[in-house]
Design an enzyme around this catalytic site. Structure first.
Site, mmCIF file in Angstrom:
data_model
loop_
_atom_site.group_PDB
_atom_site.id
_atom_site.type_symbol
_atom_site.label_atom_id
_atom_site.label_comp_id
_atom_site.label_asym_id
_atom_site.label_seq_id
_atom_site.Cartn_x
_atom_site.Cartn_y
_atom_site.Cartn_z
ATOM 1 N N ILE A 60 0.817 -1.213 0.000
ATOM 2 C CA ILE A 60 0.000 0.000 0.000
ATOM 3 C C ILE A 60 0.851 1.264 0.000
ATOM 4 C CG2 ILE A 60 -0.222 0.306 2.505
ATOM 5 C CD1 ILE A 60 -3.250 0.796 1.986
ATOM 6 N N GLY A 61 2.153 1.109 0.214
ATOM 7 C CA GLY A 61 3.039 2.264 0.156
ATOM 8 C C GLY A 61 3.558 2.733 1.495
ATOM 9 N N GLY A 95 22.576 -10.602 -11.338
ATOM 10 C CA GLY A 95 21.700 -11.761 -11.260
ATOM 11 C C GLY A 95 22.501 -12.995 -10.890
ATOM 12 N N CYS A 144 27.847 -5.984 -12.188
ATOM 13 C CA CYS A 144 28.058 -7.256 -11.493
ATOM 14 C C CYS A 144 28.066 -8.420 -12.491
ATOM 15 C CB CYS A 144 27.009 -7.442 -10.404
ATOM 16 S SG CYS A 144 27.439 -8.734 -9.210
ATOM 17 N N GLY A 155 26.623 -8.440 -15.195
ATOM 18 C CA GLY A 155 26.794 -7.793 -16.493
ATOM 19 C C GLY A 155 28.259 -7.657 -16.868
ATOM 20 N N ARG A 178 30.040 -13.445 -5.548
ATOM 21 C CA ARG A 178 30.840 -14.573 -5.074
ATOM 22 C C ARG A 178 31.937 -14.940 -6.090
ATOM 23 N NH1 ARG A 178 28.766 -17.594 -1.028
ATOM 24 N NH2 ARG A 178 26.632 -17.016 -1.605
ATOM 25 N N HIS A 203 27.990 -2.619 -7.573
ATOM 26 C CA HIS A 203 26.638 -2.131 -7.869
ATOM 27 C C HIS A 203 26.560 -0.623 -7.633
ATOM 28 C CE1 HIS A 203 24.504 -6.037 -8.302
ATOM 29 N NE2 HIS A 203 25.466 -6.477 -7.500
ATOM 30 N N GLU A 236 24.411 1.418 -8.616
ATOM 31 C CA GLU A 236 23.026 1.889 -8.476
ATOM 32 C C GLU A 236 22.626 2.107 -7.025
ATOM 33 O OE1 GLU A 236 22.650 -2.705 -8.908
ATOM 34 O OE2 GLU A 236 23.966 -1.092 -9.590
#
Length: 571
Positions: free
Chosen positions: A15-16, A368, A395, A397, A476, A521, A523
């Site tokens: 619901i936020g 991922g 990562c 990527g 890892r 990462h 981001e």
């Protein structure tokens, strides 16, 4: 003395509550108050690190290496304050701590029960946040929905908390849904009334109601909820659906949320300074190519940039939440419109990269785990490299970029990552040495903030403008140093390493408009007001590409296996 705010949710999940907590944090900080925000999650997992992205969304990593709920990303981005492992508590970690104490004999033979042992541990975790940072206000979001069996220990703990710290030092905010019933042509308050009744039955009387709805609440409806829920009418707050989460703090400020919270906590009312946040939202919403006047002069929005994220968890966009938000931050800063495309890596395997990426101005391959879709990601890297499309690998990527180069340029037969093919003759990505004997999956990766030394006269150095940077990690596996010289000889640039030179952190290609990939990462450290330099420069490079029509998608139907989803900023 630190004040405490507790945010619960009712009627429905998602619901936020997290955005309300983050928004209140921003409003208090705009008044000069220091804030720390804590998330209490009712699931039994010790942390979300081993949970499926399809179920839980992104795992957000803090500076000290905690794998946490994605809401901590919202907390950091809204308050511009770094959180720690203390700010993320799960029911699993609570039970684990209590059981460990019982095994050590800390309870001296007593019967260990939910009350008082579990509830005391929960309260101790809340106090620990206050003691660690000594903020003016600790905001605690309780995950789940009132009425859930899993949430009962947390709700009992916060019920007791007000008695422990005295009434004026604790505040209860309940976020609830007020739906519009189209057939009746009106909004219904009954779900909120029942939710508050459920909350009151366990001893918690909310002080403020934040009502999530798709239109503004009338004064009549506010008075009705005030009457039935025993909340002052001025403490019934509208939280209307917004195009962007970054508008929510301004909406809640207009509704008086911070004013009511400060009054109930007996704190000094201060004038907020939200000018910078308002400028950010104005930049976000001016999509009509008109000029925007800012403190730096005139900013013109003149283009739409098409960015493709090629991933394996695209069915749930929250799996890449921080990547998406970092792109939005960059779009605001560069002053262009973002059109975002989430592309299934498995579709790239079957239909080819050109089908989905032909008109992309920039391509990101995010992190991922697991072999599924990996060949699609590698094909994406090859497409970006050959066609000179700005590329950012994160990562996994970066690991895909290494594998692609090894196979196609270095001509290493069957090159792969040891993670995906333990029998590969050329494991260009290998297990970190310290991971060789690790058995448990949870909390055992290379996690948290680590330094990285940049090589001069590289894209990485030009982007960061400093020799040593600090970025957050979650991996890892790592570049296999046995192949480092070969990669350099074939034209690869290793532009960032650990300070001792042992671990490869950043790779890039020189003969390319923008091709860079990181083992970390970035981001996780992007903020609305200060976009991460890698995303900012990536977006600038994408903006300089020739503008194309919208991304072509040849799918005839959208299914979980071939989904290509689109979203545009604002979102």
């Amino acid at each position: 003395m630190t004040k405490f705010v507790f945010i619960t949710g009712g009627v429905v999940s998602s619901i936020g509550k997290g955005i309300v907590a983050a928004s209140l944090g921003r409003l208090l900080k705009s008044r000069g108050y220091s804030v720390s925000i804590l998330k209490l999650d009712p699931y039994i997992n010790v942390d979300p690190g081993t949970m499926s992205p399809f179920q839980h969304g992104e795992v957000f990593v803090t500076e000290d290496g905690a794998e946490t709920d994605l809401d901590l990303g919202h907390y950091e981005r809204f308050t511009d304050t770094s959180m720690s492992r203390l700010n993320s508590v799960t029911q699993g970690s609570i039970y684990q701590a209590v059981i460990n104490k019982e095994r050590r004999g800390d309870y001296q033979g007593g019967t260990v029960q939910v009350i008082p042992h579990i509830t005391n541990e929960i309260k101790e975790r809340i106090h620990r946040v206050a003691k660690n940072a000594n903020p003016d206000v600790v905001i605690t979001e309780i995950g789940g929905t009132v009425g859930d069996i899993e949430s009962q220990p947390f709700l009992e703990a916060i019920r007791q908390f007000r008695k422990d710290v005295r009434r004026n030092n604790a505040l209860y905010i309940h976020v609830t849904l007020v739906p519009w019933i189209a057939s009746a042509g009106e909004m219904k308050t009954k779900p909120t009334q029942h939710s508050v009744k459920e909350l009151r039955s366990i001893g918690i009387q909310p002080d403020i109601l934040v009502c999530r709805c798709d239109r503004k609440l009338s004064e009549g409806l506010k008075e009705k909820m005030s009457e039935f829920c025993d909340v002052p009418v001025e403490s019934v707050i509208t939280s209307q659906d917004a195009q962007s989460i970054y508008e929510v703090p301004l909406m809640l400020e207009t509704e008086g949320l911070a004013v009511q919270a400060l009054e109930l906590l007996k704190m000094e009312q201060r004038q907020p300074n939200l000018s910078h946040w308002k400028t950010l939202v104005n930049r976000l919403y001016h999509r009509d190519k008109q000029d925007i006047r800012t403190s730096q002069g005139k900013l013109s929005i003149t283009a739409t940039v098409e960015i493709a994220i090629v991933g394996k968890y695209i069915q749930l966009s929250d799996a890449y939440l921080s990547v998406v938000e970092a792109l939005r931050h960059a779009a605001i800063a560069v002053g262009v419109d973002l059109n975002l495309h989430l592309v299934n890596a498995e579709d790239v395997e079957t239909k080819g990269a050109r089908t989905y990426l032909e008109k992309a101005n920039g391509i990101i391959v995010p992190g991922g785990f697991g072999v599924r879709g990996i060949d699609g990601k590698i094909a994406t890297v090859e497409y970006a490299r050959i066609n000179k499309i700005p590329f950012l690998g994160l990562c996994l990527g970066m690991q895909c970029a290494v594998i692609e180069w090894a196979r196609n340029i270095a001509k290493l037969d069957a090159a792969h990552s040891f993670e995906f093919d333990p029998q590969t003759p050329n494991p260009v990505i290998n297990l970190l040495p310290e991971q060789q004997d690790v058995v448990d999956l949870g909390g055992t990766m290379r996690l948290g903030l680590y330094p990285c030394r940049l090589q001069g006269d590289t894209l990485a150095f030009k982007t960061y403008q400093q020799e040593v940077i600090y970025e957050r990690h979650r991996h890892r596996y790592e570049f296999n140093n046995a192949y480092r010289n070969l990669f350099k000889e074939t034209g690869y640039i290793i532009s960032g390493t650990s300070p001792d030179g042992r671990l490869v952190e950043i790779i890039e290609l020189p003969a390319h408009p923008f091709f860079i990939a990181t083992q970390f990462h970035p981001e996780f450290q992007s903020r609305p007001s200060t976009p991460h330099p890698l995303f900012h420069n990536f977006f600038q490079a994408a903006n300089s590409q020739e503008k194309c029509d919208n991304l072509s998608v040849n799918n005839t139907e959208e299914t979980p296996d071939n989904l290509v989803s689109k979203s545009s900023i604002p979102n």
